[in-house]
Design an enzyme around this catalytic site. Structure first.
Site, short mmCIF file in Angstrom:
data_model
loop_
_atom_site.label_atom_id
_atom_site.label_comp_id
_atom_site.label_asym_id
_atom_site.label_seq_id
_atom_site.Cartn_x
_atom_site.Cartn_y
_atom_site.Cartn_z
N THR A 80 5.34 -12.36 47.65
CA THR A 80 4.15 -13.27 48.56
C THR A 80 5.14 -13.79 49.45
O THR A 80 5.21 -14.83 49.79
CB THR A 80 3.59 -14.37 47.64
OG1 THR A 80 2.88 -13.59 46.60
CG2 THR A 80 2.47 -14.88 48.62
N HIS A 81 5.80 -12.70 50.27
CA HIS A 81 6.85 -13.16 51.05
C HIS A 81 6.36 -12.68 52.61
O HIS A 81 7.13 -11.70 53.05
CB HIS A 81 8.47 -13.09 51.06
CG HIS A 81 8.74 -13.49 49.89
ND1 HIS A 81 9.93 -13.38 49.03
CD2 HIS A 81 8.35 -14.65 48.72
CE1 HIS A 81 10.01 -13.89 47.93
NE2 HIS A 81 9.05 -14.71 47.77
N ASN A 82 5.04 -12.92 53.05
CA ASN A 82 4.74 -12.24 54.31
C ASN A 82 5.20 -13.26 55.59
O ASN A 82 5.19 -14.63 55.28
CB ASN A 82 3.17 -12.31 54.34
CG ASN A 82 2.51 -11.86 52.90
OD1 ASN A 82 2.46 -12.82 52.00
ND2 ASN A 82 2.27 -10.65 52.79
#
Lengths: 250, 574
Positions: B503-505
């Site tokens: 979840t590293h957008n």
């Protein structure tokens, strides 16, 4: 031959001993599971002399919210083929996986309640994920019917009346998309059931699977512990599992 | 949209989304006397919520803490020729919801991006020449240097109480970590020993899970981590994991100048000329539309909604992927997570059921430009680490390659290796490309009828090469650790939204020194709307080989300082 049989017996008793040792629970020399497992300790009661006595109560959760009896039997058999009983411990059936799936299908998960189900529906690339309009409970209804149809077509028997090897063949046809279906993806249905089987085997017993924490005991998973501060820097050690129920302090 | 029903009195600052960035901004501004309103679309959260948190099914697999996708999601396609389709179920990443946002369910792995990151274009050209950068790779300098950002990293780490030790290859620090590193484990020590044998530089991962009780400069005290193994996707029942709800939000509230309104979903930033006048939101409990006027608007929601709000509100110049002009939606980037190695051990068992979100041993020998890329077909790299976050039983059933995925053999192997499997993971950086971007979907809508954000993204040759390289390095370490069986390399493949990666957008409202090529300056102030600040990983022009939160935190402190100075002086800050 006799020697082999003896050896086998020895192996079996060794592995059963191993499971009993892991699970720490035995009744009359049998591992708890199946019907015995439905008699779970309900509440510890302290009598007036301050002595703890354990009360037993029926587990009223062992009833169905969604499946018909036939569907339930099919799921019980199919999930047992996915996760069979073996020397390590019980399989899906004795862990209550079919009950788990039944209960899940009657709630948010079965209705895809927290997922985006708005139209329009288009067939997409595989990497774009599920794009169907059917919800999980509908997929299970259709999938189980097709599983039955395929069994009748291939072996002229109900799925639950097939022997283990035949059941595996039928399931393999689904897993490898060797069945032609227009409504659902056979492998999509199979994978959903496979995932749900692992969820039922290893989720907190609160959800009706992982009966008696036997799923956890089998792999020496300690369940829900409040702290590992004392063991985190130590070598591996088996710790008796706890479930969420233990935190409620009845 | 209907005509405005209710208009509230004006406030100094309205903050959209109360997670790490929103919480930090609120704490810093209210301490200086500004009146702030925080609009949070979700509900309130507190430590007591996590009494029954050790529940893998509910939290990790049914996404208890995550955004309800039936109300709002994103759409995705691999390239511009394809039709984008909605992410109907979670997979590749998970979106936080409610007070504290994703700051509640994170693991606590807290890094500082590298000096190379902030000047990536200049430094790459300086060492390898301009030809090293592929034609459509749109890397650019961040408009700030590591040295300029260092005090803000320091501030974030002290606020959160980060536990760690000096990284032997790390940049200079103004002070040591506020708390000592976490305990290590036999598995971690195995990694340390193997890495040291290979002449690499392992160190204890900087952790937002406290190694000991800590009182931060704001006077907030928190207890030590208990290594309970339920961090990522879970909230911390001890308050030991740094999150906005147990750190910055109470500090802001204590001033009496911070009002949080939960169940308040912002749909538009309102504007007049080239300034914002406030925001329009829906009270989701009543359906009422409410206008909240403010002198300053700060967008601190997750990446996707920061971008979506600007595009919907007509603020900033939308990015055009054909011409490469415009900025809102530009440089969407992600993370290359698949350069990892899994090893199986026949003779040893590990207590990997225990752990903490940030417990791990990491090395940066192959990160950033710490190694020579002259003969390599990619730039940047990734951190390599062993993590002990706690292997929960539903999600962790790794079996050696070749084992069937179900049936007798699967069960036997999954049980056998449950405590005999270790993995070494590469966290690869993600470079931006001209045709990777965010815009509004033409078809799919959210619960209010507003368009969803559309992601156009795929892995490139850069990513495939990087994944392969990191995988080879991870295998070397895993073999040195003595694994009896190491799974072979698997190609990165196309970007697949169905399997969890990270979840590293990042990106979409990127920072920089050039108003033509960036959306915000190095105070996160919009070039095109001086009283709008957009704070978060949206500001990253690319993503590094690290978890992003440490850098998001530093940028938030930097932005807070900018907002205070804008409040006094006005105009574009320099």
């Amino acid at each position: 031959m006799a020697e082999n049989a003896n050896q086998q017996e020895k192996n079996e008793s060794l592995t059963r001993r191993r499971f009993l040792k892991n699970s720490g629970i035995a009744i009359g020399g049998l591992a708890v599971g199946g019907a015995l497992g439905s008699l779970i300790p309900f509440k510890d009661k302290t009598d007036k002399d301050g002595v703890k006595t354990e009360q037993k109560a029926e587990n009223y959760n062992l009833a169905l919210m969604f499946f018909t009896q036939q569907q339930f039997r099919m799921v019980e058999a199919a999930t047992e083929r996915i996760f069979p009983a073996d020397d390590n411990g019980p399989g899906a059936k004795d862990l209550g996986v079919a009950y788990f799936i039944d209960h899940q299908l009657s709630g948010d998960w079965g209705f895809n309640a927290r997922e985006y189900m708005q139209p329009p529906f288009f067939k997409g690339e595989k990497v774009q994920g599920y794009q169907g309009r059917l919800r999980r409970r509908e997929i299970f209804d259709i999938g189980l019917r097709e599983l039955q149809n395929h069994s009748l077509k291939k072996f002229e028997k109900n799925f639950i009346d097939l022997d283990e090897e035949q059941q595996i063949e039928v399931l393999t046809d689904f897993a490898e998309d060797k069945v032609q279906l227009t409504t659902i993806s056979p492998s999509g249905f199979f994978n959903m059931m496979r995932t749900a089987t692992l969820e039922g085997a290893y989720s907190d017993p609160l959800y009706s699977g992982n009966r008696n924490m036997d799923g956890w005991k089998m792999r020496n998973y300690p369940g829900s512990q409040m702290a590992y501060t004392d063991v985190i820097d130590q070598e591996f050690k088996v710790i008796a599992p706890k479930s969420l129920k233990d935190h409620l302090g009845h | 949209m209907k005509s405005v029903a209710k208009k509230l009195p004006k406030v100094d600052v309205v903050i959209v989304g109360v997670g790490w960035a929103g919480g930090i901004i609120a704490a810093e501004l209210t301490k200086q006397g500004l009146n702030c309103v925080g609009l949070e679309r979700g509900k309130e959260r507190k430590t007591e919520d996590y009494f029954m948190v050790h529940d893998e099914l509910r939290y990790a697999l049914r996404y208890e803490l995550m955004q309800d996708l039936s109300k709002e999601t994103i759409t995705f396609r691999g390239n511009e020729k394809l039709r984008a389709l909605p992410m109907r179920q979670y997979g590749s990443f998970i979106l936080g919801d409610n007070l504290g946002g994703s700051g509640v369910h994170w693991n606590g792995q807290t890094y500082r991006f590298l000096p190379y990151d902030f000047e990536i274009r200049s430094k790459t050209i300086e060492r390898y020449g301009e030809k090293k950068i592929p034609k459509d790779m749109t890397i650019q300098d961040w408009g700030i240097t590591y040295d300029e950002l260092e005090p803000y990293f320091d501030k974030f780490e002290k606020m959160a109480g980060i536990s760690g030790e000096e990284n032997p290859l790390g940049p200079k620090r103004s002070s040591p970590y506020p708390t000592p590193p976490m305990k290590t484990t036999p598995a971690l020590e195995k990694f340390r020993k193997a890495a040291t044998n290979l002449k690499l530089h392992p160190y204890n991962r900087p952790s937002g899970n406290l190694s000991e009780a800590y009182t931060n400069p704001d006077g907030v005290s928190r207890a030590a981590c208990q290594y309970c193994a339920y961090c990522e996707r879970f909230g911390c029942e001890y308050g030991a994991k740094a999150d906005p709800v147990v750190t910055v939000i109470p500090v802001a509230k204590k001033t009496g100048k911070f009002e949080i309104r939960t169940h308040s979903n912002v749909r538009r930033v309102l504007k007049s000329g080239n300034k914002a006048t406030g925001v329009m939101y829906i009270d989701t409990t009543t359906g009422e539309e409410i206008e909240q006027p403010a002198d300053i608007v700060v967008l601190t929601s997750y990446v996707f909604n920061n971008v979506r709000l600007l595009l919907q509100s007509g603020i900033g110049r939308p990015y055009n992927p054909n011409s490469g002009t415009g900025v809102i939606g530009k440089n969407y980037a992600y993370q290359v997570q698949k350069g990892s190695a899994t090893g199986f051990f026949e003779k040893e068992e590990f207590n990997t059921f225990a752990g903490a979100g940030a417990l791990g041993m990491v090395l940066d020998d192959y990160n950033g430009d710490n190694f020579d890329h002259t003969k390599l077909n990619f730039i940047h790299g990734g951190s390599i680490a062993i993590s002990q976050t706690g292997l929960r039983p539903i999600s962790n059933n790794k079996v050696p390659k070749g084992t069937p995925t179900w049936g007798k053999e699967f069960k036997a192997n999954s049980v056998k290796y449950a405590n005999r499997m270790l993995s070494v993971g590469g966290q690869g950086a993600s470079m931006p490309f001209k045709h990777h971007y965010l815009d509004l979907d033409p078809t799919y809508k959210d619960e209010f009828g507003d368009p969803l954000v559309r992601i156009t993204f795929d892995f490139e040759e850069q990513d495939r090469q990087l994944a392969k390289y990191l995988n080879e390095r991870c295998i070397e370490i895993m073999k040195e650790m003595g694994a009896d069986l190491v799974d072979p390399f698997e190609e990165l493949g196309p970007y697949d939204i169905t399997t969890y990666q990270s979840t590293h957008n990042t990106g979409g409202v990127i920072m920089g020194a050039d108003p033509d090529a960036s959306a915000v300056n190095n105070y996160m102030q919009m070039w095109d709307a001086e009283n709008v600040f957009v704070v978060g990983a949206t500001a990253f022009p690319h993503n590094s080989g690290y978890n992003p939160t440490g850098t998001v935190g530093a940028l938030a402190y930097r932005a807070a300082e900018g907002i205070l100075s804008y409040r006094d002086k006005g105009g574009i800050l320099a």
